[in-house]
Scaffold this active site. Structure first.
Site: not given
Length: 142
Positions: A49-51, A56
């Site tokens: 979820g990041h990203f 990252v």
């Protein structure tokens, strides 16, 4: 040099998967400093979820990894065996680069102040010799 593998690290600090964010300790001196590494892979849970499409490592997790390395330095002292080092605060924190899958994150925390159960560590994270994060981390041993 005092080296520690993951199993030995888990004998000193209480963190476990998925929140143990250091893979090895290259060197440390109890109560003084520790230098460790996190080998960042695409399979890290947070990358989902990041990203999406632009993975990252979250800055807060880089800071947490630095704190865990500092905890090795503090909790490896005989008088702190079996205790937990809690965050007290973060000062002068700066993010200067991104950490991506495939990076080998070098984490160094030097204990610069300690009085009783309270202390401060000067922490620097680098990738390929370039600073990606730094700050002063305060803690309390409990």
């Amino acid at each position: 040099m005092n080296r520690l593998d993951t199993k030995q690290i888990m004998e000193i600090i209480p963190h476990r998967h998925p929140f143990l964010l250091i893979d090895q300790i290259e060197d440390y001196e109890p109560g003084q400093y520790a230098v460790g590494y996190k080998c960042v892979t695409y399979r890290e849970d947070f990358f989902a979820g990041h990203f999406p499409g632009e993975p990252v490592m979250p800055g807060v997790l880089i800071v947490e990894a630095l704190a865990q390395v500092g905890a090795v330095a503090i909790l490896s002292m005989p008088e702190h065996k079996g205790k937990i080092a809690f965050f007290g605060g973060i000062q002068k924190c700066r993010f200067k680069g991104m950490v991506r899958p495939g990076d080998k994150l070098r984490l160094e925390t030097k204990i610069i102040k300690q009085k009783g159960p309270y202390g401060v560590g000067d922490a620097v994270a680098t990738v390929d010799g370039k600073v990606v994060a730094s700050g002063e981390l305060s803690f309390m041993v409990g």
